[in-house]
Motif scaffolding. Structure first.
Motif, PDB file in Angstrom:
ATOM      1  N   LEU A   1       0.747   4.648  -2.927  1.00 46.85           N
ATOM      2  CA  LEU A   1       0.660   5.429  -2.476  1.00 46.85           C
ATOM      3  C   LEU A   1       2.036   6.123  -2.804  1.00 46.85           C
ATOM      4  O   LEU A   1       1.927   7.810  -2.663  1.00 46.85           O
ATOM      5  CB  LEU A   1       0.058   6.325  -0.648  1.00 46.85           C
ATOM      6  CG  LEU A   1      -0.594   5.376  -0.486  1.00 46.85           C
ATOM      7  CD1 LEU A   1      -0.972   5.724   1.177  1.00 46.85           C
ATOM      8  CD2 LEU A   1      -1.438   5.856  -0.840  1.00 46.85           C
ATOM      9  N   LEU A   2       3.029   6.138  -3.035  1.00 43.94           N
ATOM     10  CA  LEU A   2       4.245   6.770  -3.426  1.00 43.94           C
ATOM     11  C   LEU A   2       4.561   7.443  -4.319  1.00 43.94           C
ATOM     12  O   LEU A   2       4.959   7.971  -5.070  1.00 43.94           O
ATOM     13  CB  LEU A   2       5.672   5.983  -2.932  1.00 43.94           C
ATOM     14  CG  LEU A   2       5.655   6.426  -0.925  1.00 43.94           C
ATOM     15  CD1 LEU A   2       7.172   5.266  -0.442  1.00 43.94           C
ATOM     16  CD2 LEU A   2       6.592   8.052  -0.736  1.00 43.94           C
ATOM     17  N   LEU A   3       3.582   6.924  -5.694  1.00 42.33           N
ATOM     18  CA  LEU A   3       3.368   6.753  -6.731  1.00 42.33           C
ATOM     19  C   LEU A   3       2.985   7.722  -7.029  1.00 42.33           C
ATOM     20  O   LEU A   3       3.032   8.587  -7.784  1.00 42.33           O
ATOM     21  CB  LEU A   3       2.734   5.476  -7.925  1.00 42.33           C
ATOM     22  CG  LEU A   3       3.686   4.588  -7.788  1.00 42.33           C
ATOM     23  CD1 LEU A   3       2.738   3.295  -8.312  1.00 42.33           C
ATOM     24  CD2 LEU A   3       5.508   4.315  -8.146  1.00 42.33           C
ATOM     25  N   LEU A   4       1.970   8.946  -6.076  1.00 45.49           N
ATOM     26  CA  LEU A   4       1.044   9.521  -6.375  1.00 45.49           C
ATOM     27  C   LEU A   4       2.116  11.292  -6.566  1.00 45.49           C
ATOM     28  O   LEU A   4       1.570  12.526  -7.158  1.00 45.49           O
ATOM     29  CB  LEU A   4       0.117   9.667  -5.314  1.00 45.49           C
ATOM     30  CG  LEU A   4      -1.334   8.761  -5.784  1.00 45.49           C
ATOM     31  CD1 LEU A   4      -2.426   8.376  -4.731  1.00 45.49           C
ATOM     32  CD2 LEU A   4      -1.254   8.890  -7.305  1.00 45.49           C
TER      33      LEU A   4
ATOM     34  N   VAL B   1       3.185   8.986   4.603  1.00 42.13           N
ATOM     35  CA  VAL B   1       2.801   7.754   5.186  1.00 42.13           C
ATOM     36  C   VAL B   1       3.822   6.535   4.151  1.00 42.13           C
ATOM     37  O   VAL B   1       4.186   5.729   5.090  1.00 42.13           O
ATOM     38  CB  VAL B   1       1.500   7.195   4.776  1.00 42.13           C
ATOM     39  CG1 VAL B   1       1.343   5.783   4.130  1.00 42.13           C
ATOM     40  CG2 VAL B   1       0.248   8.469   5.194  1.00 42.13           C
ATOM     41  N   GLY B   2       4.487   7.062   3.085  1.00 43.58           N
ATOM     42  CA  GLY B   2       5.606   6.565   2.473  1.00 43.58           C
ATOM     43  C   GLY B   2       7.233   6.066   3.023  1.00 43.58           C
ATOM     44  O   GLY B   2       7.420   4.792   3.533  1.00 43.58           O
TER      45      GLY B   2
ATOM     46  N   ARG C   1       0.780  -1.546   0.076  1.00 48.36           N
ATOM     47  CA  ARG C   1      -0.125   0.198  -0.523  1.00 48.36           C
ATOM     48  C   ARG C   1       0.850   1.257  -0.352  1.00 48.36           C
ATOM     49  O   ARG C   1       0.829   2.291  -0.474  1.00 48.36           O
ATOM     50  CB  ARG C   1      -1.221   0.362   1.322  1.00 48.36           C
ATOM     51  CG  ARG C   1      -1.879   0.925   1.275  1.00 48.36           C
ATOM     52  CD  ARG C   1      -2.443   1.476   2.494  1.00 48.36           C
ATOM     53  NE  ARG C   1      -3.302   1.778   2.680  1.00 48.36           N
ATOM     54  CZ  ARG C   1      -3.274   3.826   3.590  1.00 48.36           C
ATOM     55  NH1 ARG C   1      -1.981   3.342   4.886  1.00 48.36           N
ATOM     56  NH2 ARG C   1      -4.162   4.577   4.214  1.00 48.36           N
ATOM     57  N   ALA C   2       2.024   1.097   1.240  1.00 49.64           N
ATOM     58  CA  ALA C   2       2.899   2.201   0.948  1.00 49.64           C
ATOM     59  C   ALA C   2       3.439   2.791  -0.551  1.00 49.64           C
ATOM     60  O   ALA C   2       3.650   3.588  -0.817  1.00 49.64           O
ATOM     61  CB  ALA C   2       3.844   2.023   1.607  1.00 49.64           C
TER      62      ALA C   2
END
Length: 293
Positions: free
Chosen positions: A8-11, A237-238, A4-5
């Protein structure tokens, strides 16, 4: 949690690619410090109704960590984007991207010095592969382009911006503050915005003002929502889940996403070097994040 992290780090790189693209496109209508000033005001107006109560409830916790709050606000809200906006006034996209390759290296070294994180061989190899892919994108598959680059004041500002963001990424782990993500972000926006105010007033005294047009208002809205609130939250978060060195590698996706957005928004051609560079960047990230046996 790790997968999930990673997603999310792609965004954040996607949002920041749009951020840099729009900042360059409106350089004449949106002065750099003014863009930073107004984006954070709008971001604060949007987030405060949802976090204000929790922010007040945790005021003593935040005050107990005031040094960390000051450092995080300075390196992220106040310095990074302001320096980025100043940099793109006098440097090219290629130069800014090349200077930005220093970010993962800075994060890796700072994490080693401050946190004692070991530099694993696969991590180093992943960084090298990712940077090769990045160079393939920014040189358009022609390494000879590197020999024709000339340095500008903006390149130095971009280097400072990279160092600032690297410090912020490592400080998130070095000085954890026990409050919710958006609550911490609200505190950083308030403190960082106050730091920007004197520079904004100085910019106004030089005669630089915002040209109020639909385009400039749209850019401020985009930077406030996507490049500020969402990108910062997902990045935090990442970093918390994967560590600063691994998260830092995702910064190499910014030029790739910039190229993709250029194709979508500006009608540019998607060439072979975009595909090769993108594959190498993702391969480097995959190599660095591969679980240890």
């Amino acid at each position: 949690m790790k997968n999930r992290a990673l997603l999310l780090l792609l965004l954040p790189p996607l949002f920041w690619a749009g951020n840099a693209l729009l900042a360059r496109a409106t350089a004449g209508d949106l002065p750099p410090v003014a863009l930073a000033f107004w984006r954070w005001i709008l971001a604060l107006v949007l987030i405060l109704p949802f976090t204000g109560r929790d922010l007040w409830a945790h005021r003593r916790v935040l005050w107990a960590h005031w040094r960390a709050v000051l450092g995080l606000a300075l390196t992220s809200v106040a310095a990074y984007n302001t320096l980025l906006y100043l940099a793109v006034q006098t440097t090219t996209a290629i130069n800014a991207t090349l200077v930005g390759t220093s970010l993962p290296i800075m994060v890796l070294l700072l994490a080693r010095l401050w946190l004692g994180d070991p530099i694993r061989p696969r991590q180093a190899m992943g960084m090298v592969v990712s940077i090769i892919g990045l160079l393939a994108v920014v040189t358009r598959g022609e390494p000879a382009r590197l020999a024709t680059l000339t340095l500008t004041p903006g390149d130095g500002l971009m280097l400072l911006a990279s160092a600032s963001w690297a410090a912020y990424s490592v400080m998130l782990r070095r000085f954890p503050i026990p409050v919710k993500g958006f609550t911490l972000l609200t505190a950083l926006i308030i403190v960082g915005w106050v730091m920007i105010v004197p520079f904004y007033l100085f910019e106004l005294s030089l005669g630089y003002t915002v040209q109020v047009r639909p385009m400039t208002l749209g850019v401020i809205a985009y930077t406030a929502v996507c490049a500020s609130l969402l990108a910062y939250y997902f990045w935090n978060v990442g970093v918390a889940a994967l560590g600063a060195p691994t998260a830092g590698l995702f910064a190499n996706l910014i030029p790739l996403f910039t190229a993709v957005l250029g194709v979508a928004l500006l009608g540019e051609t998607f060439a072979w070097f975009h595909s090769v560079g993108g594959l190498l960047i993702f391969a480097g990230i995959g190599l660095a994040t591969l679980p240890r046996r």
